[in-house]
Write a protein that holds these residues in place. Structure first.
Motif, PDB file in Angstrom:
ATOM      1  N   ARG A   1      -5.773  -0.763  12.765  1.00  0.00           N
ATOM      2  CA  ARG A   1      -6.820   0.083  12.681  1.00  0.00           C
ATOM      3  C   ARG A   1      -7.323   0.058  13.940  1.00  0.00           C
ATOM      4  NH1 ARG A   1     -11.821  -2.014   9.399  1.00  0.00           N
ATOM      5  NH2 ARG A   1     -11.486  -3.797  10.652  1.00  0.00           N
TER       6      ARG A   1
ATOM      7  N   ARG B   1      -4.128   3.176  11.881  1.00  0.00           N
ATOM      8  CA  ARG B   1      -4.390   3.084  10.407  1.00  0.00           C
ATOM      9  C   ARG B   1      -5.969   3.243  10.270  1.00  0.00           C
ATOM     10  NH1 ARG B   1      -2.915   0.226   5.927  1.00  0.00           N
ATOM     11  NH2 ARG B   1      -1.233  -0.504   6.840  1.00  0.00           N
ATOM     12  N   SER B   2      -6.300   4.348   9.439  1.00  0.00           N
ATOM     13  CA  SER B   2      -7.558   4.870   9.507  1.00  0.00           C
ATOM     14  C   SER B   2      -8.600   4.008   8.376  1.00  0.00           C
ATOM     15  CB  SER B   2      -7.528   6.410   8.973  1.00  0.00           C
ATOM     16  OG  SER B   2      -6.961   6.480   7.671  1.00  0.00           O
ATOM     17  N   GLU B   3      -7.870   3.166   7.655  1.00  0.00           N
ATOM     18  CA  GLU B   3      -8.640   2.395   6.439  1.00  0.00           C
ATOM     19  C   GLU B   3      -8.908   0.990   6.975  1.00  0.00           C
ATOM     20  OE1 GLU B   3      -5.013   1.393   3.555  1.00  0.00           O
ATOM     21  OE2 GLU B   3      -5.656   3.773   3.548  1.00  0.00           O
ATOM     22  N   ASP B   4      -8.866   0.216   6.053  1.00  0.00           N
ATOM     23  CA  ASP B   4      -9.036  -1.274   6.397  1.00  0.00           C
ATOM     24  C   ASP B   4      -7.703  -1.918   7.249  1.00  0.00           C
ATOM     25  OD1 ASP B   4     -11.544  -1.288   5.446  1.00  0.00           O
ATOM     26  OD2 ASP B   4     -11.110  -2.099   3.505  1.00  0.00           O
TER      27      ASP B   4
ATOM     28  N   ARG C   1       0.899  -1.266  -0.002  1.00  0.00           N
ATOM     29  CA  ARG C   1      -0.042  -0.065  -0.024  1.00  0.00           C
ATOM     30  C   ARG C   1       1.006   1.234  -0.073  1.00  0.00           C
ATOM     31  NH1 ARG C   1      -3.702  -2.255   4.875  1.00  0.00           N
ATOM     32  NH2 ARG C   1      -5.137  -3.361   3.847  1.00  0.00           N
TER      33      ARG C   1
ATOM     34  N   ASP D   1      -7.074  -6.418  14.541  1.00  0.00           N
ATOM     35  CA  ASP D   1      -6.834  -6.743  13.089  1.00  0.00           C
ATOM     36  C   ASP D   1      -6.398  -8.266  12.736  1.00  0.00           C
ATOM     37  OD1 ASP D   1      -7.275  -3.856  13.508  1.00  0.00           O
ATOM     38  OD2 ASP D   1      -5.943  -3.335  11.916  1.00  0.00           O
TER      39      ASP D   1
END
Length: 308
Positions: free
Chosen positions: A160, A202-205, A76, A261
């Motif tokens: 996350r 982490r703000s996303e998945d 990513r 996670d």
């Protein structure tokens, strides 16, 4: 209720593909010692390579499961997970020249706290950093003494549910918070030689799927089985997290659980230790097998690629 006394990182395990290439990088380029060449318990046809520089003493090992068929872990743009090693800060220039001669790309960067670091990747894409520090490994390296890697400095995870992991670190595993830096939080083991921990919020998945160049699991130290049971019980009382059964890994006993996670986390005992079947000067020179696999030595040597 005070936290269970933590002892820091036992080991960090990542996924590699080619064990020969992995050994050439970590031993011949970074100067780490292969302290144990053994196999994975669930898949004895695959190497488990254990690197350190502390003559087999517990704590601070970087290990690899060698799975040749592993696809690269998805990348990513904000990929932030890494493993860092401590070096003498006066040797940054030496390491830049050495890595350049070894055809390894590196660049100057910084940790979230602003500490200077050299950033690089291993052949499978695992992100690494060399950071000024004084971790407690003994001098047992092929590198010139001033430049030798001094120990495992830290591991960084991007989650996350980082707040939950922070609570587990401080309320169960004996870490203390050292600061918040934007989307990052830092932690240190109460045992100063235990290794630091970084969490990226982490703000996303959550974390990407497992693959070559990714961290497989992180293991924390327990003095013995009683200490290990105390940690597991505290996870249940405080967070409702149920650890699995005790697994005999021959060199240590482990329990594991799925953390935030889905990250796999182990609690591993210091003993019996890597010296149970080899002397310090002989570590890593031959295939070491637990007793229940010794009868398969000839078969496994045919399956496993030669390393030297």
């Amino acid at each position: 209720m005070s936290p269970v006394s933590g002892r820091g990182l036992h080991h960090v395990t990542a996924v590699a593909t080619d064990p020969t290439r992995n050994l050439a990088f970590y031993r011949d380029v970074l100067g780490l010692r292969l302290e144990k060449r053994t196999v994975t318990h669930e898949d004895p046809g695959a190497y488990h390579l254990i690197y350190g520089q502390n003559r087999g003493l517990p704590g601070g090992h970087l290990t690899f499961f060698s799975w040749p068929s592993s696809a690269p872990a998805p990348r990513r743009p904000d990929e932030t997970e890494f493993v860092s090693f401590a070096i003498d800060p006066s040797t940054f220039g030496w390491w830049e020249e050495h890595l350049g001669r070894s055809s390894v790309d590196c660049r100057r960067g910084a940790l979230p706290s602003g500490e200077a670091a050299l950033l690089l990747e291993d052949p499978d894409g695992l992100k690494l950093a060399l950071v000024g520090g004084t971790a407690g490994w003994a001098a047992d390296s092929a590198m010139p003494a001033p430049a030798a890697i001094r120990g495992l400095h830290a591991v960084a995870l991007s989650l996350r549910a980082a707040d939950l992991m922070a609570a587990i670190l401080t309320r169960v595993l004996g870490y203390r918070a050292t600061g918040r830096y934007g989307d990052w939080s830092g932690f240190a083991a109460h045992d100063e030689a235990g290794g630091a921990f970084w969490l990226h919020h982490r703000s996303e998945d959550g974390r990407a799927r497992l693959g070559a160049g990714a961290l497989h699991h992180v293991a924390f130290r327990a003095r013995d089985g009683v200490h290990q049971a105390d940690i597991a019980a505290r996870l249940g009382r405080l967070f409702g997290i149920e650890a699995g059964p005790v697994k005999d890994r021959f060199y240590f006993r482990s329990v594991d659980f799925r953390g935030p996670d889905g990250i796999l986390i182990e609690i591993a005992t210091d003993g019996p230790g890597l010296l149970i079947d080899e002397r310090p000067d002989d570590l890593g020179r031959r295939l070491a097998l637990p007793p229940d696999l010794e009868m398969r030595r000839a078969e496994l040597l045919r399956l496993l690629p030669p390393l030297d």
